[in-house]
Design an enzyme around this catalytic site. Sequence first.
Site, PDB file in Angstrom:
ATOM      1  N   CYS A 113       0.832  -1.207   0.000  1.00  0.00           N
ATOM      2  CA  CYS A 113       0.000   0.000   0.000  1.00  0.00           C
ATOM      3  C   CYS A 113       0.871   1.264   0.000  1.00  0.00           C
ATOM      4  CB  CYS A 113      -0.911  -0.029   1.223  1.00  0.00           C
ATOM      5  SG  CYS A 113      -1.812   1.497   1.534  1.00  0.00           S
ATOM      6  N   CYS A 167      -0.035   3.874   2.598  1.00  0.00           N
ATOM      7  CA  CYS A 167       0.371   3.416   3.938  1.00  0.00           C
ATOM      8  C   CYS A 167       1.824   3.797   4.217  1.00  0.00           C
ATOM      9  CB  CYS A 167       0.221   1.905   4.060  1.00  0.00           C
ATOM     10  SG  CYS A 167      -1.469   1.312   3.905  1.00  0.00           S
TER      11      CYS A 167
END
Length: 108
Positions: A50, A53
């Site tokens: 991600c 993230c």
Amino acid sequence: MGYTYELKINPDEEEIPVSETVREITEAQFQAEVLDSTKPVVVDFWAPWCGPCRMVAPELEKLAGKVGEGVSFVKVNVDEARDVAIKYGIMSIPTIAKFEGGTLVTQV
């Protein structure tokens, strides 16, 4: 597991090892580290693939360093802790959640 760099919040402050500010925990550790904690816990639900993230992680590290020991900060990899992610309705990542007294009180 986790990051290997060190975080400097302020150039005049001592470097804080990342592993001491935000720790990665497993699904098996979630009960003890989050739900049974005597202090508030901020949980970063994330995954290694991600991109957003990875962008949020350094900011969370800074916040953890500033807040100090009154709040615990942990990371939960949703790919490895699917049951936890499903239980708390994690539909997208990154999701940052705050738990107090074993209860989810807010998430973004």
